[in-house]
Design a protein around this motif. Structure first.
Motif, PDB file in Angstrom:
ATOM      1  N   VAL A  66      -5.769  12.235  70.529  1.00  0.00           N
ATOM      2  CA  VAL A  66      -4.630  11.502  69.820  1.00  0.00           C
ATOM      3  C   VAL A  66      -5.069  10.707  68.679  1.00  0.00           C
ATOM      4  O   VAL A  66      -4.556  10.766  67.487  1.00  0.00           O
ATOM      5  N   HIS A  67      -6.126   9.947  68.778  1.00  0.00           N
ATOM      6  CA  HIS A  67      -6.817   9.116  67.790  1.00  0.00           C
ATOM      7  C   HIS A  67      -7.386   9.986  66.706  1.00  0.00           C
ATOM      8  O   HIS A  67      -7.132   9.796  65.373  1.00  0.00           O
ATOM      9  N   GLN A  68      -7.920  11.137  67.012  1.00  0.00           N
ATOM     10  CA  GLN A  68      -8.523  11.942  65.923  1.00  0.00           C
ATOM     11  C   GLN A  68      -7.906  12.824  65.016  1.00  0.00           C
ATOM     12  O   GLN A  68      -7.977  13.201  64.074  1.00  0.00           O
ATOM     13  N   GLN A  69      -6.319  12.807  65.623  1.00  0.00           N
ATOM     14  CA  GLN A  69      -5.577  13.861  64.968  1.00  0.00           C
ATOM     15  C   GLN A  69      -5.385  13.540  63.516  1.00  0.00           C
ATOM     16  O   GLN A  69      -5.130  12.197  63.279  1.00  0.00           O
ATOM     17  N   GLY A  70      -5.605  14.559  62.606  1.00  0.00           N
ATOM     18  CA  GLY A  70      -5.298  14.280  61.150  1.00  0.00           C
ATOM     19  C   GLY A  70      -6.428  13.459  60.527  1.00  0.00           C
ATOM     20  O   GLY A  70      -6.384  13.221  59.282  1.00  0.00           O
ATOM     21  N   ARG A  71      -7.534  13.438  61.042  1.00  0.00           N
ATOM     22  CA  ARG A  71      -8.666  12.462  60.659  1.00  0.00           C
ATOM     23  C   ARG A  71      -9.718  13.516  60.175  1.00  0.00           C
ATOM     24  O   ARG A  71     -10.342  14.522  60.990  1.00  0.00           O
ATOM     25  N   GLY A  72     -10.399  13.331  58.878  1.00  0.00           N
ATOM     26  CA  GLY A  72     -11.367  14.257  58.412  1.00  0.00           C
ATOM     27  C   GLY A  72     -13.107  13.696  58.889  1.00  0.00           C
ATOM     28  O   GLY A  72     -14.008  14.528  58.813  1.00  0.00           O
ATOM     29  N   THR A  73     -12.814  12.610  59.372  1.00  0.00           N
ATOM     30  CA  THR A  73     -14.076  11.893  60.009  1.00  0.00           C
ATOM     31  C   THR A  73     -14.136  11.600  61.304  1.00  0.00           C
ATOM     32  O   THR A  73     -12.843  11.165  61.722  1.00  0.00           O
ATOM     33  N   THR A  74     -15.195  11.418  61.833  1.00  0.00           N
ATOM     34  CA  THR A  74     -15.007  11.169  63.350  1.00  0.00           C
ATOM     35  C   THR A  74     -14.441   9.774  63.804  1.00  0.00           C
ATOM     36  O   THR A  74     -14.814   8.782  62.844  1.00  0.00           O
ATOM     37  N   VAL A  75     -13.639   9.598  64.544  1.00  0.00           N
ATOM     38  CA  VAL A  75     -13.295   8.200  65.000  1.00  0.00           C
ATOM     39  C   VAL A  75     -13.952   7.789  66.018  1.00  0.00           C
ATOM     40  O   VAL A  75     -13.859   6.424  66.313  1.00  0.00           O
ATOM     41  N   HIS A  76     -15.009   8.497  66.721  1.00  0.00           N
ATOM     42  CA  HIS A  76     -16.152   7.922  67.632  1.00  0.00           C
ATOM     43  C   HIS A  76     -17.075   7.085  67.069  1.00  0.00           C
ATOM     44  O   HIS A  76     -17.826   7.473  66.028  1.00  0.00           O
ATOM     45  N   THR A  77     -16.828   5.798  67.221  1.00  0.00           N
ATOM     46  CA  THR A  77     -17.677   4.612  66.600  1.00  0.00           C
ATOM     47  C   THR A  77     -18.590   3.908  67.584  1.00  0.00           C
ATOM     48  O   THR A  77     -17.855   3.161  68.344  1.00  0.00           O
ATOM     49  N   PRO A  78     -19.704   4.079  67.802  1.00  0.00           N
ATOM     50  CA  PRO A  78     -20.717   3.852  68.790  1.00  0.00           C
ATOM     51  C   PRO A  78     -20.699   2.122  68.855  1.00  0.00           C
ATOM     52  O   PRO A  78     -20.678   1.677  67.392  1.00  0.00           O
ATOM     53  N   GLY A  79     -20.323   1.398  69.983  1.00  0.00           N
ATOM     54  CA  GLY A  79     -20.336   0.081  70.107  1.00  0.00           C
ATOM     55  C   GLY A  79     -19.319  -0.682  69.738  1.00  0.00           C
ATOM     56  O   GLY A  79     -19.072  -1.658  69.747  1.00  0.00           O
ATOM     57  N   LEU A  80     -18.096   0.205  69.218  1.00  0.00           N
ATOM     58  CA  LEU A  80     -16.777  -0.539  68.819  1.00  0.00           C
ATOM     59  C   LEU A  80     -15.791  -0.625  69.989  1.00  0.00           C
ATOM     60  O   LEU A  80     -15.200   0.707  70.290  1.00  0.00           O
ATOM     61  N   SER A  81     -15.518  -1.609  70.691  1.00  0.00           N
ATOM     62  CA  SER A  81     -14.702  -1.710  71.899  1.00  0.00           C
ATOM     63  C   SER A  81     -13.424  -1.903  71.489  1.00  0.00           C
ATOM     64  O   SER A  81     -12.985  -1.975  70.249  1.00  0.00           O
ATOM     65  N   PRO A  82     -12.288  -1.674  72.365  1.00  0.00           N
ATOM     66  CA  PRO A  82     -10.817  -1.719  72.030  1.00  0.00           C
ATOM     67  C   PRO A  82     -10.862  -3.528  71.228  1.00  0.00           C
ATOM     68  O   PRO A  82      -9.931  -3.601  70.782  1.00  0.00           O
ATOM     69  N   GLY A  83     -11.391  -4.096  72.004  1.00  0.00           N
ATOM     70  CA  GLY A  83     -11.370  -5.710  71.594  1.00  0.00           C
ATOM     71  C   GLY A  83     -11.738  -5.886  70.055  1.00  0.00           C
ATOM     72  O   GLY A  83     -11.092  -6.424  69.186  1.00  0.00           O
ATOM     73  N   SER A  84     -12.756  -5.149  69.833  1.00  0.00           N
ATOM     74  CA  SER A  84     -13.544  -5.269  68.310  1.00  0.00           C
ATOM     75  C   SER A  84     -12.601  -4.659  67.363  1.00  0.00           C
ATOM     76  O   SER A  84     -12.560  -4.994  66.314  1.00  0.00           O
ATOM     77  N   ALA A  85     -11.907  -3.371  67.812  1.00  0.00           N
ATOM     78  CA  ALA A  85     -11.172  -2.521  67.226  1.00  0.00           C
ATOM     79  C   ALA A  85      -9.855  -3.309  66.718  1.00  0.00           C
ATOM     80  O   ALA A  85      -9.375  -3.317  65.585  1.00  0.00           O
ATOM     81  N   CYS A  86      -9.389  -3.967  67.686  1.00  0.00           N
ATOM     82  CA  CYS A  86      -8.085  -4.748  67.306  1.00  0.00           C
ATOM     83  C   CYS A  86      -8.250  -6.105  66.518  1.00  0.00           C
ATOM     84  O   CYS A  86      -7.407  -6.355  65.673  1.00  0.00           O
ATOM     85  N   ARG A  87      -9.539  -6.607  66.494  1.00  0.00           N
ATOM     86  CA  ARG A  87      -9.946  -7.954  65.590  1.00  0.00           C
ATOM     87  C   ARG A  87      -9.984  -7.297  64.225  1.00  0.00           C
ATOM     88  O   ARG A  87      -9.551  -7.813  63.468  1.00  0.00           O
ATOM     89  N   LEU A  88     -10.770  -5.690  64.212  1.00  0.00           N
ATOM     90  CA  LEU A  88     -10.835  -5.387  62.941  1.00  0.00           C
ATOM     91  C   LEU A  88      -9.254  -4.966  62.206  1.00  0.00           C
ATOM     92  O   LEU A  88      -9.166  -5.240  60.912  1.00  0.00           O
ATOM     93  N   LEU A  89      -8.468  -4.654  63.073  1.00  0.00           N
ATOM     94  CA  LEU A  89      -7.016  -4.491  62.517  1.00  0.00           C
ATOM     95  C   LEU A  89      -6.621  -5.756  61.900  1.00  0.00           C
ATOM     96  O   LEU A  89      -6.095  -5.625  60.676  1.00  0.00           O
ATOM     97  N   LEU A  90      -6.851  -6.807  62.645  1.00  0.00           N
ATOM     98  CA  LEU A  90      -6.246  -8.088  61.854  1.00  0.00           C
ATOM     99  C   LEU A  90      -7.326  -8.584  60.600  1.00  0.00           C
ATOM    100  O   LEU A  90      -6.557  -9.238  59.787  1.00  0.00           O
ATOM    101  N   VAL A  91      -8.359  -8.492  60.619  1.00  0.00           N
ATOM    102  CA  VAL A  91      -9.207  -8.722  59.544  1.00  0.00           C
ATOM    103  C   VAL A  91      -9.095  -8.084  58.376  1.00  0.00           C
ATOM    104  O   VAL A  91      -9.166  -8.325  57.329  1.00  0.00           O
ATOM    105  N   ARG A  92      -9.095  -6.544  58.618  1.00  0.00           N
ATOM    106  CA  ARG A  92      -8.460  -5.743  57.610  1.00  0.00           C
ATOM    107  C   ARG A  92      -7.101  -5.857  57.116  1.00  0.00           C
ATOM    108  O   ARG A  92      -6.867  -5.324  55.932  1.00  0.00           O
ATOM    109  N   ASP A  93      -6.488  -6.738  57.682  1.00  0.00           N
ATOM    110  CA  ASP A  93      -4.892  -7.126  57.271  1.00  0.00           C
ATOM    111  C   ASP A  93      -4.193  -5.629  56.998  1.00  0.00           C
ATOM    112  O   ASP A  93      -3.754  -5.311  56.111  1.00  0.00           O
ATOM    113  N   ALA A  94      -4.266  -4.600  57.959  1.00  0.00           N
ATOM    114  CA  ALA A  94      -3.677  -3.430  57.930  1.00  0.00           C
ATOM    115  C   ALA A  94      -2.126  -3.406  58.231  1.00  0.00           C
ATOM    116  O   ALA A  94      -1.686  -2.508  58.607  1.00  0.00           O
ATOM    117  N   GLY A  95      -1.612  -4.465  57.968  1.00  0.00           N
ATOM    118  CA  GLY A  95      -0.118  -4.369  57.951  1.00  0.00           C
ATOM    119  C   GLY A  95       0.566  -4.549  59.505  1.00  0.00           C
ATOM    120  O   GLY A  95       1.628  -4.011  59.781  1.00  0.00           O
TER     121      GLY A  95
END
Length: 176
Positions: A66-95
């Protein structure tokens, strides 16, 4: 997740195969089998009992699909937990609304079992996909494997604390 390469010509077909297993019990989606490292052992063949490894891998693979769908680069990011990913969503102000992210992460953290956790993660990954944020899918598979393991009753609490620590409430900007 290392065998799935988004640049390969058949990547779309491979991801569709993984998504065909979404919401289905591990071992019941033949299209997912070629991507599984976990072999169906004699326990499943003889009794129909699913192993924790098979359930966790199936969940991680389908969420990845589901996550990789439509992406040209891999979404597998070693070391990035769901908590870290959610923090990045807010830091990047992704709307995205802070309350919505807190609610989605909170639902994941309070999941009672692996199936519920996978369901909540599938609801989170479209937000991550739109923002170009990945997850550590090997770590996610391990967390799913240990989430409701009766042999390790403290693991769920440990994983919850880890993901929660990775999403510090104080250091992310507030959206209005």
């Amino acid at each position: 997740m290392g065998r799935l390469r988004p640049q390969v010509a058949r990547a779309g077909a491979h991801l569709a195969a993984l998504r065909s297993g979404v919401g289905r019990q591990a071992g019941t989606a033949p299209a997912v089998w070629p991507f599984s490292r976990t072999r169906i052992g004699s326990q499943l063949r003889n009794t129909g009992a699913l192993t924790r490894d098979l359930v966790a891998e199936h969940a991680a693979l389908t969420v990845f699909g589901v996550h990789q769908q439509g992406r040209g680069t891999t979404v597998h990011t070693p070391g990035l937990s769901p908590g870290s990913a959610c923090r990045l969503l807010l830091v990047r102000d992704a709307g995205v609304d802070r309350t919505a992210i807190e609610r989605r992460l909170g639902a994941s953290l309070t999941s009672l079992d692996t199936g519920e956790l996978a369901q909540h993660l599938r609801g989170l990954v479209p937000l991550l996909r739109r923002a170009g944020i990945g997850l550590d899918y090997d770590g996610l598979r391990q967390a799913l494997r240990r989430w409701d393991d009766r042999q390790r009753p403290d693991e769920q609490s440990r994983i919850r604390s880890w993901w929660d620590r990775d999403f510090p409430m104080e250091s992310t900007p507030q959206r209005s």
